[in-house]
Design a protein around this motif. Structure first.
Motif, PDB file in Angstrom:
ATOM      1  N   THR A 123       0.904  -1.293   0.038  1.00 44.88           N
ATOM      2  CA  THR A 123       0.097   0.041  -0.038  1.00 44.88           C
ATOM      3  C   THR A 123       0.855   1.332   0.058  1.00 44.88           C
ATOM      4  O   THR A 123       1.999   1.196   0.418  1.00 44.88           O
ATOM      5  CB  THR A 123      -1.112  -0.242   1.302  1.00 44.88           C
ATOM      6  OG1 THR A 123      -1.992   1.251   1.062  1.00 44.88           O
ATOM      7  CG2 THR A 123      -0.287   0.202   2.439  1.00 44.88           C
ATOM      8  N   THR A 158      -3.746   4.623  -7.742  1.00 40.47           N
ATOM      9  CA  THR A 158      -5.105   4.065  -7.851  1.00 40.47           C
ATOM     10  C   THR A 158      -5.552   3.764  -9.311  1.00 40.47           C
ATOM     11  O   THR A 158      -6.201   2.790  -9.600  1.00 40.47           O
ATOM     12  CB  THR A 158      -6.278   4.896  -7.179  1.00 40.47           C
ATOM     13  OG1 THR A 158      -6.061   6.105  -7.591  1.00 40.47           O
ATOM     14  CG2 THR A 158      -6.220   4.733  -5.764  1.00 40.47           C
ATOM     15  N   TYR A 162      -3.066   0.264  -7.908  1.00 38.97           N
ATOM     16  CA  TYR A 162      -2.281  -0.007  -6.548  1.00 38.97           C
ATOM     17  C   TYR A 162      -3.207   0.316  -5.471  1.00 38.97           C
ATOM     18  O   TYR A 162      -3.872   1.135  -5.534  1.00 38.97           O
ATOM     19  CB  TYR A 162      -0.821   0.635  -6.725  1.00 38.97           C
ATOM     20  CG  TYR A 162       0.041   0.111  -7.633  1.00 38.97           C
ATOM     21  CD1 TYR A 162       0.815  -0.870  -7.289  1.00 38.97           C
ATOM     22  CD2 TYR A 162       0.350   0.979  -8.844  1.00 38.97           C
ATOM     23  CE1 TYR A 162       1.959  -1.178  -8.080  1.00 38.97           C
ATOM     24  CE2 TYR A 162       1.332   0.589  -9.595  1.00 38.97           C
ATOM     25  CZ  TYR A 162       1.823  -0.504  -9.279  1.00 38.97           C
ATOM     26  OH  TYR A 162       2.957  -0.841 -10.254  1.00 38.97           O
ATOM     27  N   ARG A 163      -3.183  -0.234  -4.352  1.00 35.18           N
ATOM     28  CA  ARG A 163      -3.814  -0.006  -3.040  1.00 35.18           C
ATOM     29  C   ARG A 163      -3.424   1.359  -2.647  1.00 35.18           C
ATOM     30  O   ARG A 163      -2.358   1.520  -2.340  1.00 35.18           O
ATOM     31  CB  ARG A 163      -3.752  -1.130  -2.297  1.00 35.18           C
ATOM     32  CG  ARG A 163      -4.377  -0.904  -0.850  1.00 35.18           C
ATOM     33  CD  ARG A 163      -4.550  -2.300  -0.065  1.00 35.18           C
ATOM     34  NE  ARG A 163      -5.005  -1.996   1.303  1.00 35.18           N
ATOM     35  CZ  ARG A 163      -4.423  -2.284   2.333  1.00 35.18           C
ATOM     36  NH1 ARG A 163      -3.327  -3.195   2.532  1.00 35.18           N
ATOM     37  NH2 ARG A 163      -4.994  -1.823   3.408  1.00 35.18           N
ATOM     38  N   TRP A 164      -4.180   2.290  -2.220  1.00 36.17           N
ATOM     39  CA  TRP A 164      -4.132   3.545  -1.724  1.00 36.17           C
ATOM     40  C   TRP A 164      -4.777   3.750  -0.320  1.00 36.17           C
ATOM     41  O   TRP A 164      -5.971   3.358  -0.366  1.00 36.17           O
ATOM     42  CB  TRP A 164      -4.617   4.665  -2.453  1.00 36.17           C
ATOM     43  CG  TRP A 164      -4.037   6.092  -1.939  1.00 36.17           C
ATOM     44  CD1 TRP A 164      -4.843   6.704  -1.398  1.00 36.17           C
ATOM     45  CD2 TRP A 164      -2.811   6.554  -2.237  1.00 36.17           C
ATOM     46  NE1 TRP A 164      -4.177   7.857  -1.061  1.00 36.17           N
ATOM     47  CE2 TRP A 164      -2.957   7.878  -1.437  1.00 36.17           C
ATOM     48  CE3 TRP A 164      -1.446   6.223  -2.704  1.00 36.17           C
ATOM     49  CZ2 TRP A 164      -1.800   8.642  -1.406  1.00 36.17           C
ATOM     50  CZ3 TRP A 164      -0.394   7.313  -2.452  1.00 36.17           C
ATOM     51  CH2 TRP A 164      -0.650   8.385  -1.967  1.00 36.17           C
ATOM     52  N   GLY A 165      -4.013   4.024   0.840  1.00 28.43           N
ATOM     53  CA  GLY A 165      -4.772   4.134   2.051  1.00 28.43           C
ATOM     54  C   GLY A 165      -4.575   5.591   2.712  1.00 28.43           C
ATOM     55  O   GLY A 165      -3.465   6.020   2.493  1.00 28.43           O
TER      56      GLY A 165
END
Length: 167
Positions: A123, A158, A162-165
């Motif tokens: 992330t 995103t 890809y994971r974005w937090g």
């Protein structure tokens, strides 16, 4: 301060976050201009330092007391050289970030960049104004400042899956 993001619908290429040549030129003009101005204004700063407690007041006051013609001529030149050095330091401390479909590359190609493959990526998020990238297992692969707006950086991740937090 610029983003080269060639994106339309499906990812058409990498998003690159780095200082452009124009950015470096603008930074250079500002730094050199400030250096030259300080060279010319040193006597005024010296008299100000004599009256008010300013940082580095004693050295500035002593430096401004030299009024020989060659010293007056060389001060702006030394200021310009210091401006060029400041520009080089600023440009050199900027870390480019490339976000592609298959990997994330952090750093310059000629300087052993950090490569994070999609499979090892976990992330990414901003914390305290710095981009943080974690790999699988929660290991912090990168934490640093990146050129570009936060929204643009998040969209680069995103839009490529890809994971974005947010923290």
């Amino acid at each position: 301060m610029s983003t080269d993001n060639h994106h339309s619908g499906a990812s058409a290429g990498p998003a690159v976050f780095k200082l452009t040549r124009t950015d470096v030129i603008v930074i250079g003009v500002v730094c050199v201009g400030l250096g030259i101005a300080l060279g010319f204004l040193l006597p005024a700063l010296g008299s100000l330092a004599a009256k008010f407690p300013i940082p580095f007041g004693d050295p500035i006051e002593k430096l401004s007391s030299f009024d020989q013609p060659w010293v007056v001529t060389i001060r702006p030149i030394v200021g310009a050289v210091l401006g060029v050095i400041a520009t080089a330091v600023i440009a050199g401390s900027n870390t480019p970030v490339l976000v592609d479909d298959d990997e994330i590359v952090i750093g310059r190609e000629n300087d052993h960049p950090l490569r994070i493959s999609r499979t090892s990526f976990s992330t990414a998020y901003f914390a305290d104004g710095k981009l943080t990238i974690l790999t699988e297992g929660g290991h912090q692969a990168f934490r640093g400042e990146v050129e570009g707006k936060k929204d643009s950086v998040a969209a680069a991740f995103t839009s490529r899956g890809y994971r974005w937090g947010e923290i």
